[in-house]
Scaffold this motif. Structure first.
Motif, PDB file in Angstrom:
ATOM      1  N   VAL A   1       0.833  -1.205   0.000  1.00 25.21           N
ATOM      2  CA  VAL A   1       0.000   0.000   0.000  1.00 25.21           C
ATOM      3  C   VAL A   1       0.863   1.247   0.000  1.00 25.21           C
ATOM      4  CG1 VAL A   1      -1.705   1.308   1.318  1.00 25.21           C
ATOM      5  CG2 VAL A   1      -1.927  -1.167   1.113  1.00 25.21           C
ATOM      6  N   ALA A   2       1.941   1.235   0.782  1.00 25.95           N
ATOM      7  CA  ALA A   2       2.835   2.385   0.825  1.00 25.95           C
ATOM      8  C   ALA A   2       3.498   2.621  -0.524  1.00 25.95           C
ATOM      9  CB  ALA A   2       3.893   2.186   1.909  1.00 25.95           C
ATOM     10  N   ALA A   3       3.853   1.534  -1.212  1.00 20.00           N
ATOM     11  CA  ALA A   3       4.470   1.679  -2.537  1.00 20.00           C
ATOM     12  C   ALA A   3       3.500   2.302  -3.528  1.00 20.00           C
ATOM     13  CB  ALA A   3       4.948   0.318  -3.035  1.00 20.00           C
ATOM     14  N   ILE A   4       2.217   1.941  -3.433  1.00 25.45           N
ATOM     15  CA  ILE A   4       1.216   2.513  -4.340  1.00 25.45           C
ATOM     16  C   ILE A   4       0.991   3.992  -4.034  1.00 25.45           C
ATOM     17  CG2 ILE A   4      -1.204   2.407  -5.040  1.00 25.45           C
ATOM     18  CD1 ILE A   4      -1.095  -0.602  -4.543  1.00 25.45           C
ATOM     19  N   LEU A   5       0.865   4.322  -2.745  1.00 21.85           N
ATOM     20  CA  LEU A   5       0.591   5.710  -2.369  1.00 21.85           C
ATOM     21  C   LEU A   5       1.784   6.620  -2.625  1.00 21.85           C
ATOM     22  CD1 LEU A   5      -1.333   5.143   0.984  1.00 21.85           C
ATOM     23  CD2 LEU A   5      -2.281   5.599  -1.275  1.00 21.85           C
ATOM     24  N   ASP A   6       3.005   6.067  -2.539  1.00 23.44           N
ATOM     25  CA  ASP A   6       4.203   6.875  -2.759  1.00 23.44           C
ATOM     26  C   ASP A   6       4.662   6.885  -4.207  1.00 23.44           C
ATOM     27  OD1 ASP A   6       4.255   7.475  -0.104  1.00 23.44           O
ATOM     28  OD2 ASP A   6       5.672   5.891   0.442  1.00 23.44           O
ATOM     29  N   SER A   7       3.935   6.237  -5.085  1.00 20.89           N
ATOM     30  CA  SER A   7       4.357   6.184  -6.477  1.00 20.89           C
ATOM     31  C   SER A   7       4.199   7.547  -7.147  1.00 20.89           C
ATOM     32  CB  SER A   7       3.534   5.143  -7.248  1.00 20.89           C
ATOM     33  OG  SER A   7       2.168   5.511  -7.267  1.00 20.89           O
ATOM     34  N   THR A   8       4.960   7.751  -8.200  1.00 29.28           N
ATOM     35  CA  THR A   8       4.916   9.024  -8.920  1.00 29.28           C
ATOM     36  C   THR A   8       3.552   9.261  -9.551  1.00 29.28           C
ATOM     37  OG1 THR A   8       7.274   8.791  -9.406  1.00 29.28           O
ATOM     38  CG2 THR A   8       6.034  10.392 -10.713  1.00 29.28           C
ATOM     39  N   TRP A   9       2.938   8.208 -10.074  1.00 23.84           N
ATOM     40  CA  TRP A   9       1.636   8.358 -10.721  1.00 23.84           C
ATOM     41  C   TRP A   9       0.578   8.789  -9.724  1.00 23.84           C
ATOM     42  CZ3 TRP A   9       1.672   8.704 -15.708  1.00 23.84           C
ATOM     43  CH2 TRP A   9       2.657   8.050 -16.450  1.00 23.84           C
ATOM     44  N   THR A  10       0.599   8.211  -8.510  1.00 25.57           N
ATOM     45  CA  THR A  10      -0.395   8.589  -7.506  1.00 25.57           C
ATOM     46  C   THR A  10      -0.233  10.042  -7.098  1.00 25.57           C
ATOM     47  OG1 THR A  10      -0.426   6.318  -6.674  1.00 25.57           O
ATOM     48  CG2 THR A  10      -1.322   8.027  -5.244  1.00 25.57           C
ATOM     49  N   ARG A  11       0.998  10.482  -6.923  1.00 21.63           N
ATOM     50  CA  ARG A  11       1.216  11.881  -6.530  1.00 21.63           C
ATOM     51  C   ARG A  11       0.757  12.838  -7.618  1.00 21.63           C
ATOM     52  NH1 ARG A  11       7.167  11.887  -3.550  1.00 21.63           N
ATOM     53  NH2 ARG A  11       6.665  10.301  -1.971  1.00 21.63           N
ATOM     54  N   LYS A  12       0.978  12.489  -8.868  1.00 29.70           N
ATOM     55  CA  LYS A  12       0.518  13.350  -9.958  1.00 29.70           C
ATOM     56  C   LYS A  12      -1.004  13.374 -10.025  1.00 29.70           C
ATOM     57  CE  LYS A  12       4.567  12.943 -12.975  1.00 29.70           C
ATOM     58  NZ  LYS A  12       5.062  12.505 -14.310  1.00 29.70           N
ATOM     59  N   ASP A  13      -1.631  12.217  -9.807  1.00 30.29           N
ATOM     60  CA  ASP A  13      -3.087  12.164  -9.864  1.00 30.29           C
ATOM     61  C   ASP A  13      -3.716  12.980  -8.738  1.00 30.29           C
ATOM     62  OD1 ASP A  13      -2.933  10.571 -12.070  1.00 30.29           O
ATOM     63  OD2 ASP A  13      -3.210   8.688 -10.999  1.00 30.29           O
ATOM     64  N   VAL A  14      -3.105  12.945  -7.549  1.00 31.26           N
ATOM     65  CA  VAL A  14      -3.655  13.706  -6.426  1.00 31.26           C
ATOM     66  C   VAL A  14      -3.610  15.200  -6.722  1.00 31.26           C
ATOM     67  CG1 VAL A  14      -3.258  14.333  -4.018  1.00 31.26           C
ATOM     68  CG2 VAL A  14      -3.151  11.942  -4.706  1.00 31.26           C
ATOM     69  N   LYS A  15      -2.534  15.655  -7.370  1.00 30.78           N
ATOM     70  CA  LYS A  15      -2.430  17.076  -7.712  1.00 30.78           C
ATOM     71  C   LYS A  15      -3.464  17.498  -8.751  1.00 30.78           C
ATOM     72  CE  LYS A  15       2.527  17.391  -6.759  1.00 30.78           C
ATOM     73  NZ  LYS A  15       3.866  17.703  -7.340  1.00 30.78           N
ATOM     74  N   MET A  16      -3.912  16.535  -9.564  1.00 32.44           N
ATOM     75  CA  MET A  16      -4.846  16.851 -10.644  1.00 32.44           C
ATOM     76  C   MET A  16      -6.273  16.407 -10.324  1.00 32.44           C
ATOM     77  SD  MET A  16      -2.879  18.384 -12.752  1.00 32.44           S
ATOM     78  CE  MET A  16      -3.942  18.464 -14.195  1.00 32.44           C
ATOM     79  N   LEU A  17      -6.595  16.257  -9.036  1.00 29.86           N
ATOM     80  CA  LEU A  17      -7.932  15.818  -8.660  1.00 29.86           C
ATOM     81  C   LEU A  17      -8.975  16.803  -9.179  1.00 29.86           C
ATOM     82  CD1 LEU A  17      -7.511  14.598  -4.985  1.00 29.86           C
ATOM     83  CD2 LEU A  17      -8.013  13.215  -6.981  1.00 29.86           C
ATOM     84  N   SER A  18     -10.027  16.274  -9.739  1.00 24.24           N
ATOM     85  CA  SER A  18     -11.072  17.110 -10.316  1.00 24.24           C
ATOM     86  C   SER A  18     -12.400  16.371 -10.163  1.00 24.24           C
ATOM     87  CB  SER A  18     -10.776  17.363 -11.800  1.00 24.24           C
ATOM     88  OG  SER A  18     -11.781  18.136 -12.391  1.00 24.24           O
ATOM     89  N   PRO A  19     -13.511  17.043  -9.853  1.00 23.06           N
ATOM     90  CA  PRO A  19     -13.637  18.499  -9.793  1.00 23.06           C
ATOM     91  C   PRO A  19     -13.428  19.099  -8.411  1.00 23.06           C
ATOM     92  CG  PRO A  19     -15.782  17.500  -9.708  1.00 23.06           C
ATOM     93  CD  PRO A  19     -14.806  16.363  -9.812  1.00 23.06           C
TER      94      PRO A  19
END
Length: 226
Positions: A50-68
């Motif tokens: 779970v930590a590997a998924i949450l710390d992945s680059t893709w997850t961090r980018k997706d969190v920054k682009m949360l919409s709406p």
């Protein structure tokens, strides 16, 4: 407990009800126990996954682009703190708090009803679809409420009546961190020019230097070598 269909033994799955019952009766943690294992023990294999998924680059980018949701809170902040104006640290902090309270109170507003009692909709024509005649159908929500402002005013009146020192009580108002540019170390101009000249060309003395210009550094690209 309901038993699943028993396929043939060629698939590698037990074909008798006894075998199925034996597998289901094997000791093992329940779903709730397994969830507690990875959530409370950071050394477990599930917690590491779970930590590997949450710390992945893709997850961090997706969190920054949360919409709406992210776009919604940004628009509310712009209403309370327009970008065309400049605010102090305390003013900006309070305006962000107000925007958060407004967003949390009105984030799940119900859909409004028309006169016939049907859900209300509206049609808008985005600029990107004007050339094609396209349109967008949107739900009409009930009007936003501002009940949080009443609770804030009641709290302010109580603090004023009690003579409380809000700056000493709330850590957010104790110290002003100052401007971000104040923490930047500014370079020495002489040293910066020296590094710039050494990077883009070797300084040399040109031929036929006019009198009174001794000591002026000229890049090699613009000087005549001896």
């Amino acid at each position: 407990m309901h038993q699943r269909p028993t396929p043939s033994t060629s698939t590698g799955i037990p074909s008798t009800s006894a075998d199925v019952q034996t597998q289901s009766d094997e000791p093992g943690p329940s779903t709730s126990t397994a969830e507690k294992t990875w959530s409370t023990d950071p050394r477990s294999a599930s917690a590491k996954k779970v930590a590997a998924i949450l710390d992945s680059t893709w997850t961090r980018k997706d969190v920054k682009m949360l919409s709406p949701s992210m776009e919604g809170i940004h628009s509310v902040i712009n209403q309370y703190a327009p970008e065309m104006f400049s605010f102090s640290y305390e003013g900006m902090l309070c305006r962000i708090y107000l925007a958060a309270l407004h967003f949390n109170e009105n984030t799940n507003r119900a859909q409004a009803m028309d006169r016939e009692g049907n859900p209300a909709f509206s049609i808008c024509y985005p600029r990107a679809k004007q050339t094609t005649g396209g349109y967008t159908v949107r739900k009409v929500l009930i009007k936003a409420t501002h009940n949080f402002s009443k609770r804030i005013m009641e709290k302010v009146l109580l603090l004023c009546a009690a003579g409380a020192d809000t700056r000493a009580k709330y850590p957010e108002l104790k110290a002003n961190p100052g401007y971000l540019t104040a923490k930047v170390t500014r370079p020495d101009k002489t040293q910066a020019v020296k590094e710039f000249v050494s990077r883009f060309g070797k300084a040399v003395e040109p031929v036929g230097r006019p009198e009174g210009t001794e000591g002026v550094v000229v890049p090699a690209s613009k000087a005549t070598k001896k």
